[in-house]
Design a protein around this motif. Sequence first.
Motif, mmCIF file in Angstrom:
data_model
loop_
_atom_site.group_PDB
_atom_site.id
_atom_site.type_symbol
_atom_site.label_atom_id
_atom_site.label_comp_id
_atom_site.label_asym_id
_atom_site.label_seq_id
_atom_site.Cartn_x
_atom_site.Cartn_y
_atom_site.Cartn_z
ATOM 1 N N LEU A 1 -59.620 49.972 97.118
ATOM 2 C CA LEU A 1 -61.007 50.430 97.298
ATOM 3 C C LEU A 1 -61.189 51.061 98.691
ATOM 4 C CD1 LEU A 1 -63.868 50.674 96.186
ATOM 5 C CD2 LEU A 1 -64.354 48.388 97.070
ATOM 6 N N ALA A 2 -60.588 50.433 99.693
ATOM 7 C CA ALA A 2 -60.723 50.955 101.065
ATOM 8 C C ALA A 2 -60.156 52.372 101.141
ATOM 9 C CB ALA A 2 -60.000 50.034 102.047
ATOM 10 N N ARG A 3 -59.002 52.552 100.512
ATOM 11 C CA ARG A 3 -58.358 53.878 100.524
ATOM 12 C C ARG A 3 -59.279 54.909 99.852
ATOM 13 N NH1 ARG A 3 -53.919 52.646 97.601
ATOM 14 N NH2 ARG A 3 -52.826 51.547 99.232
ATOM 15 N N ALA A 4 -59.857 54.519 98.725
ATOM 16 C CA ALA A 4 -60.727 55.448 97.992
ATOM 17 C C ALA A 4 -62.009 55.737 98.778
ATOM 18 C CB ALA A 4 -61.054 54.852 96.621
ATOM 19 N N LEU A 5 -62.509 54.738 99.484
ATOM 20 C CA LEU A 5 -63.726 54.954 100.293
ATOM 21 C C LEU A 5 -63.450 55.960 101.410
ATOM 22 C CD1 LEU A 5 -64.985 51.252 100.493
ATOM 23 C CD2 LEU A 5 -66.287 53.172 99.538
#
Length: 358
Positions: free
Chosen positions: A156-160
């Motif tokens: 999720l962090a990467r996608a954010l």
Amino acid sequence: MLKVGHVQLDTNLLLAPIAGHCDLPFRLTARACGGVGLAFTDLLCPHGILKQNTQTQWLMATNEDDRPLGMQLYGQDADLMCEAGRWAVERGATTLDINMGCPVDKVTKTFAGSMMLCTPDNTLAVARALVRAVDVPVTAKLRLGYGEGELTAPSLARALVDEGVQCITIHGRTAYQRFKGVCDLDGIRKVVEAVHETGANEIPCIGNGDIKTPFDAKRMIDVTGCDGVMIARAALGAPWIFRDTRQLLETGEIVDELTLRERCGVIKAHYRWMLEMRDTRRAVNRMKQIVHGYAKHLGPCKSLKQGVKEVIFEAPERLLDVVDEFVERVGSAADDVPVSWREREYQLAASAGAGAVA
Ligand SMILES: Cc1cc2nc3c(=O)[nH]c(=O)nc-3n(C[C@H](O)[C@H](O)[C@H](O)COP(=O)(O)O)c2cc1C
């Protein structure tokens, strides 16, 4: 030094959002001690912001000494978050943070807070919309995952970050854990690696959880590779933790910890800001609670606690005298360091039954 989008921070030490505690008087107190790179408001409800709800207005209250300031919003409705975000920027937010970690039912039942870890498509849509809606950096604060043992934060962090989020803070627990168990440094390291792997090398990842002393902050950075740390609970009785952590990180030691007299000066400054900014009854009542946090860092101080307890709101200035009288009673020892961070570490280890600290 750390940069969040175009905002250059003086240090890589962040004062966390702490609902019920991180108000303007407290933020000013921590900033005055030194070392705070970025401070946050408590989590803010977008409806409260737009309706100019009295409590939300207080939580958003800020002034020119309270910079840089991250205002934290919670919500899963992109339009509402954008509208509230624009208001927050108009009212002084240097950055806007999306809460993706709050485990409290009141928040999760609206699919906000840590529930956003379970609805990544919508979460990314909210982040994308907010990034486009405001001209300040948008950041996100996550937990490792929602359920027991889950680790969804790295992806999720990467996608954010791909959506334009400019800083990730990761609390090393799942929502399921709430505040139980210990902070998982290995989990934090995985999120840090995921953020750094995005290729957007300048996007910082901040570690958070269980930093109780400056030594814990250094350990967190050494073990996880995080770009900075965020501190919540430990700052409540010792807002000088940022000052001392900066010293430790910059020089390898903490040479001039605050004396008892100086710590009492911090308490008085905190209280003066409260009196200036809140109604008197509330300021006096709050200080009666707050002083217990400070007391852990003052050594024996029964008379101070008792004296503060007896202050009545009709005579609020008396509280300042009580602090002065305590310092006077202590005598020359007021110029000593009452509880050093090393001693605090031993105290904490002893109370956790963990035995000696290496
Ligand atoms: C009383 C309390 C209120 C909190 N309020 C918030 C909040 O408003 N927003 C948020 O993102 N985290 C909130 N947190 C979580 C903290 O910011 C932090 O992530 C957590 O306490 C772990 O850090 P610590 O070990 O340094 O306390 C809160 C924590 C506590 C104990």
